[in-house]
Design a protein around this motif. Structure first.
Motif, PDB file in Angstrom:
ATOM      1  N   CYS A  82       0.827  -1.205   0.000  1.00  0.00           N
ATOM      2  CA  CYS A  82       0.000   0.000   0.000  1.00  0.00           C
ATOM      3  C   CYS A  82       0.866   1.261   0.000  1.00  0.00           C
ATOM      4  CB  CYS A  82      -0.906   0.034   1.231  1.00  0.00           C
ATOM      5  SG  CYS A  82      -2.102  -1.313   1.322  1.00  0.00           S
ATOM      6  N   VAL A  83       0.364   2.298  -0.644  1.00  0.00           N
ATOM      7  CA  VAL A  83       0.981   3.621  -0.572  1.00  0.00           C
ATOM      8  C   VAL A  83      -0.096   4.629  -0.201  1.00  0.00           C
ATOM      9  CG1 VAL A  83       2.894   3.191  -2.161  1.00  0.00           C
ATOM     10  CG2 VAL A  83       0.676   3.913  -3.069  1.00  0.00           C
ATOM     11  N   VAL A  84       0.297   5.659   0.521  1.00  0.00           N
ATOM     12  CA  VAL A  84      -0.621   6.742   0.861  1.00  0.00           C
ATOM     13  C   VAL A  84      -0.602   7.743  -0.291  1.00  0.00           C
ATOM     14  CG1 VAL A  84      -1.210   8.541   2.519  1.00  0.00           C
ATOM     15  CG2 VAL A  84      -0.123   6.431   3.304  1.00  0.00           C
ATOM     16  N   THR A  85      -1.742   7.946  -0.919  1.00  0.00           N
ATOM     17  CA  THR A  85      -1.814   8.862  -2.063  1.00  0.00           C
ATOM     18  C   THR A  85      -2.385  10.219  -1.674  1.00  0.00           C
ATOM     19  OG1 THR A  85      -3.970   7.944  -2.685  1.00  0.00           O
ATOM     20  CG2 THR A  85      -2.006   6.989  -3.727  1.00  0.00           C
ATOM     21  N   SER A  86      -3.082  10.295  -0.557  1.00  0.00           N
ATOM     22  CA  SER A  86      -3.635  11.563  -0.094  1.00  0.00           C
ATOM     23  C   SER A  86      -3.676  11.563   1.427  1.00  0.00           C
ATOM     24  CB  SER A  86      -5.046  11.775  -0.657  1.00  0.00           C
ATOM     25  OG  SER A  86      -5.607  12.983  -0.184  1.00  0.00           O
ATOM     26  N   LEU A  87      -3.247  12.671   2.015  1.00  0.00           N
ATOM     27  CA  LEU A  87      -3.260  12.813   3.470  1.00  0.00           C
ATOM     28  C   LEU A  87      -3.682  14.231   3.819  1.00  0.00           C
ATOM     29  CD1 LEU A  87      -2.617  11.743   6.338  1.00  0.00           C
ATOM     30  CD2 LEU A  87      -0.269  12.540   6.006  1.00  0.00           C
ATOM     31  N   THR A  88      -4.752  14.344   4.590  1.00  0.00           N
ATOM     32  CA  THR A  88      -5.232  15.638   5.049  1.00  0.00           C
ATOM     33  C   THR A  88      -5.101  15.708   6.562  1.00  0.00           C
ATOM     34  OG1 THR A  88      -6.790  15.904   3.215  1.00  0.00           O
ATOM     35  CG2 THR A  88      -7.209  17.194   5.200  1.00  0.00           C
ATOM     36  N   LEU A  89      -4.475  16.765   7.049  1.00  0.00           N
ATOM     37  CA  LEU A  89      -4.339  17.028   8.482  1.00  0.00           C
ATOM     38  C   LEU A  89      -5.077  18.328   8.769  1.00  0.00           C
ATOM     39  CD1 LEU A  89      -0.538  16.226   8.799  1.00  0.00           C
ATOM     40  CD2 LEU A  89      -2.451  14.710   9.310  1.00  0.00           C
ATOM     41  N   SER A 134      -9.315  27.669  12.257  1.00  0.00           N
ATOM     42  CA  SER A 134      -9.191  26.325  11.690  1.00  0.00           C
ATOM     43  C   SER A 134      -8.122  26.308  10.610  1.00  0.00           C
ATOM     44  CB  SER A 134     -10.525  25.855  11.098  1.00  0.00           C
ATOM     45  OG  SER A 134     -10.892  26.646   9.979  1.00  0.00           O
ATOM     46  N   PHE A 135      -7.669  25.106  10.292  1.00  0.00           N
ATOM     47  CA  PHE A 135      -6.731  24.910   9.193  1.00  0.00           C
ATOM     48  C   PHE A 135      -6.941  23.531   8.598  1.00  0.00           C
ATOM     49  CE2 PHE A 135      -4.556  22.217  12.115  1.00  0.00           C
ATOM     50  CZ  PHE A 135      -3.796  21.350  11.338  1.00  0.00           C
ATOM     51  N   SER A 136      -6.487  23.342   7.365  1.00  0.00           N
ATOM     52  CA  SER A 136      -6.531  22.033   6.720  1.00  0.00           C
ATOM     53  C   SER A 136      -5.378  21.943   5.729  1.00  0.00           C
ATOM     54  CB  SER A 136      -7.868  21.816   6.004  1.00  0.00           C
ATOM     55  OG  SER A 136      -7.903  20.539   5.362  1.00  0.00           O
ATOM     56  N   LEU A 137      -4.460  21.014   5.973  1.00  0.00           N
ATOM     57  CA  LEU A 137      -3.323  20.765   5.083  1.00  0.00           C
ATOM     58  C   LEU A 137      -3.597  19.501   4.290  1.00  0.00           C
ATOM     59  CD1 LEU A 137      -0.291  21.179   4.163  1.00  0.00           C
ATOM     60  CD2 LEU A 137       0.289  19.624   6.053  1.00  0.00           C
ATOM     61  N   THR A 138      -3.466  19.565   2.976  1.00  0.00           N
ATOM     62  CA  THR A 138      -3.668  18.396   2.128  1.00  0.00           C
ATOM     63  C   THR A 138      -2.407  18.116   1.328  1.00  0.00           C
ATOM     64  OG1 THR A 138      -6.043  18.783   1.926  1.00  0.00           O
ATOM     65  CG2 THR A 138      -5.029  17.364   0.281  1.00  0.00           C
ATOM     66  N   LEU A 139      -1.882  16.904   1.476  1.00  0.00           N
ATOM     67  CA  LEU A 139      -0.738  16.430   0.704  1.00  0.00           C
ATOM     68  C   LEU A 139      -1.234  15.382  -0.279  1.00  0.00           C
ATOM     69  CD1 LEU A 139       1.842  15.890   3.614  1.00  0.00           C
ATOM     70  CD2 LEU A 139       1.491  17.960   2.248  1.00  0.00           C
ATOM     71  N   PHE A 184       3.329  16.041  -6.966  1.00  0.00           N
ATOM     72  CA  PHE A 184       3.173  16.089  -5.520  1.00  0.00           C
ATOM     73  C   PHE A 184       2.717  17.494  -5.178  1.00  0.00           C
ATOM     74  CE2 PHE A 184       4.232  16.968  -1.197  1.00  0.00           C
ATOM     75  CZ  PHE A 184       4.152  15.755  -0.517  1.00  0.00           C
ATOM     76  N   SER A 185       1.576  17.609  -4.508  1.00  0.00           N
ATOM     77  CA  SER A 185       1.056  18.936  -4.180  1.00  0.00           C
ATOM     78  C   SER A 185       0.813  19.051  -2.685  1.00  0.00           C
ATOM     79  CB  SER A 185      -0.245  19.218  -4.944  1.00  0.00           C
ATOM     80  OG  SER A 185      -1.282  18.349  -4.514  1.00  0.00           O
ATOM     81  N   ALA A 186       1.007  20.265  -2.195  1.00  0.00           N
ATOM     82  CA  ALA A 186       0.747  20.590  -0.792  1.00  0.00           C
ATOM     83  C   ALA A 186      -0.051  21.884  -0.758  1.00  0.00           C
ATOM     84  CB  ALA A 186       2.055  20.746  -0.021  1.00  0.00           C
ATOM     85  N   THR A 187      -1.268  21.805  -0.243  1.00  0.00           N
ATOM     86  CA  THR A 187      -2.135  22.984  -0.159  1.00  0.00           C
ATOM     87  C   THR A 187      -2.597  23.162   1.277  1.00  0.00           C
ATOM     88  OG1 THR A 187      -4.079  21.638  -0.739  1.00  0.00           O
ATOM     89  CG2 THR A 187      -2.937  22.756  -2.531  1.00  0.00           C
ATOM     90  N   LEU A 188      -2.770  24.423   1.662  1.00  0.00           N
ATOM     91  CA  LEU A 188      -3.161  24.741   3.033  1.00  0.00           C
ATOM     92  C   LEU A 188      -4.308  25.743   3.003  1.00  0.00           C
ATOM     93  CD1 LEU A 188      -2.474  24.469   6.117  1.00  0.00           C
ATOM     94  CD2 LEU A 188      -1.035  26.504   5.821  1.00  0.00           C
ATOM     95  N   ASP A 189      -5.372  25.402   3.710  1.00  0.00           N
ATOM     96  CA  ASP A 189      -6.530  26.288   3.861  1.00  0.00           C
ATOM     97  C   ASP A 189      -6.624  26.713   5.322  1.00  0.00           C
ATOM     98  OD1 ASP A 189      -7.440  25.863   1.133  1.00  0.00           O
ATOM     99  OD2 ASP A 189      -8.067  23.880   1.800  1.00  0.00           O
ATOM    100  N   VAL A 190      -6.774  28.011   5.544  1.00  0.00           N
ATOM    101  CA  VAL A 190      -6.816  28.566   6.893  1.00  0.00           C
ATOM    102  C   VAL A 190      -7.985  29.532   7.004  1.00  0.00           C
ATOM    103  CG1 VAL A 190      -5.637  30.162   8.463  1.00  0.00           C
ATOM    104  CG2 VAL A 190      -4.363  28.295   7.420  1.00  0.00           C
ATOM    105  N   THR A 191      -8.678  29.497   8.137  1.00  0.00           N
ATOM    106  CA  THR A 191      -9.672  30.511   8.462  1.00  0.00           C
ATOM    107  C   THR A 191      -9.128  31.345   9.616  1.00  0.00           C
ATOM    108  OG1 THR A 191     -11.518  29.125   7.736  1.00  0.00           O
ATOM    109  CG2 THR A 191     -12.037  30.960   9.200  1.00  0.00           C
TER     110      THR A 191
END
Length: 342
Positions: A150-157, A225-230, A253-260
């Motif tokens: 298995c590989v991790v293809t998406s991870l949201t923190l 709040s925040f949400s980081l998606t890799l 490979f993308s890294a996006t961050l959403d913040v309120t």
């Protein structure tokens, strides 16, 4: 056979992962290799079998001999979500950033701006440890669902101060192109590490110094709040009797961050910055940092994007006016694209 009156709670099901040492061989449970994920719920994986249900000529009805199904040429996908604890988060971050087992012992996981393609296959020994074994444990004997390679293809923190005191949560998607494992003769549930200590949790309150709550170069944020998606997609090739024999990481490979954050004199300039960004201009490519200080440290949850561009700025109306701000990490040929510590 009469009816069975035994019932099970969804909370009795567990998910555990282990770092895998060899392609095509599910990890054994020696030395508590498997660590349970602190999941909120367990959903059924997407097995994605290839099915043909076309009616053949000579009949208006699908005949039993016309039905076709194949499970070898399929990519299985498993999605889980829950609380981000230390042992699990270490393995998830290590895998999605493409690090070999033990390569992130300092607790800081990064992805380089100039990273190349990574592949691992049946006869490859140079990339061992970049795969995971995953087991969904059932309360029924010999009913576990297990997947290897298995590989991790998406991870949201993510975190929200109004939910669980800003405790860091996760959502992960796993993929594998190998046939599901048969556990009928194994007992991997024995000795699994299912303990979750309070010290393994992370909270937004750990970012107590406002100087290090920074989005696109703007610090002193008051966040809700925040949400980081890799994202690190996988491609599966080379079909054999056991499934696909090669898994490659070749897509973006993308890294996006959403913040309120609170709308105030500090965050208001982000609106103009979003509108005035220019390619390689002085108003673009600013640093983003959410951490307890200026250095990413083992044992403390932090996010660093040395170079980012704004992808969205918008009002968020609530009891007070907030701003929704989104950034994407971009490469600059010298710094890491993104770093996450835990």
């Amino acid at each position: 056979m009469g009816i069975n009156t035994t019932a099970f709670s969804p909370k009795q099901f567990q998910v555990a992962i282990a770092e895998q040492d060899a392609f095509g061989t599910i990890e054994a449970n020696g030395g508590n290799a498997y660590h349970a994920l602190d999941v909120d719920s367990v959903g059924f994986p997407s097995l994605n079998p290839t099915q043909v249900l076309d009616v053949r000529t000579g009949s208006r009805v699908l005949q039993k001999e016309d039905f076709f199904q194949d499970v070898k040429a399929s990519v299985k996908e498993i999605s889980v979500s829950g609380t981000a604890t230390t042992n699990a988060l270490d393995m998830l971050l290590e895998n999605i950033t493409g690090k070999a087992e033990g390569a992130g012992t300092d607790g800081v996981y990064s992805f380089a701006s100039n990273a190349g393609v990574q592949s691992v296959g049946k006869t490859d020994s140079s990339q061992v440890g970049t795969l995971l074994s995953l087991i969904m444990f059932s309360p029924l004997s010999n009913s576990d669902l297990a997947f290897k390679d298995c590989v991790v293809t998406s991870l949201t923190l993510n975190g929200d101060v109004g939910t669980e005191g800003g405790r860091i949560k996760f959502s992960a998607t796993f993929q594998t192109g190998t046939l599901a494992e048969d556990l009928s003769d194994e007992n991997l549930a024995a000795g699994i590490d299912t303990a979750f200590a309070a010290s393994e949790n992370y909270f937004m309150s750990g970012w107590s110094d406002v100087a290090y709550r920074k989005i696109y170069g703007v610090d002193d944020l008051v966040m809700s709040s925040f949400s980081l998606t890799l994202e690190n997609p996988a491609t599966f090739t080379g079909l054999v009797s056991t499934g696909y024999e090669v898994v490659s990481r070749a897509g973006e490979f993308s890294a996006t961050l959403d913040v309120t954050a609170k709308y105030d004199v500090n965050t208001e300039p982000l609106i103009a910055s979003f509108n005035n960004q220019t390619q390689q201009g002085s108003t673009a490519a600013q640093a983003t940092l959410l951490n307890d200080d200026g250095t990413m440290t083992n044992g403390k949850f932090g996010i660093s994007m040395p170079t980012t561009v704004l992808t969205n700025v918008a009002f968020n109306e609530g009891d007070i006016m907030m701003l929704d701000v989104s950034v994407k990490a971009v490469g600059d040929d010298s710094n890491s694209l993104v770093e996450v510590s835990c």
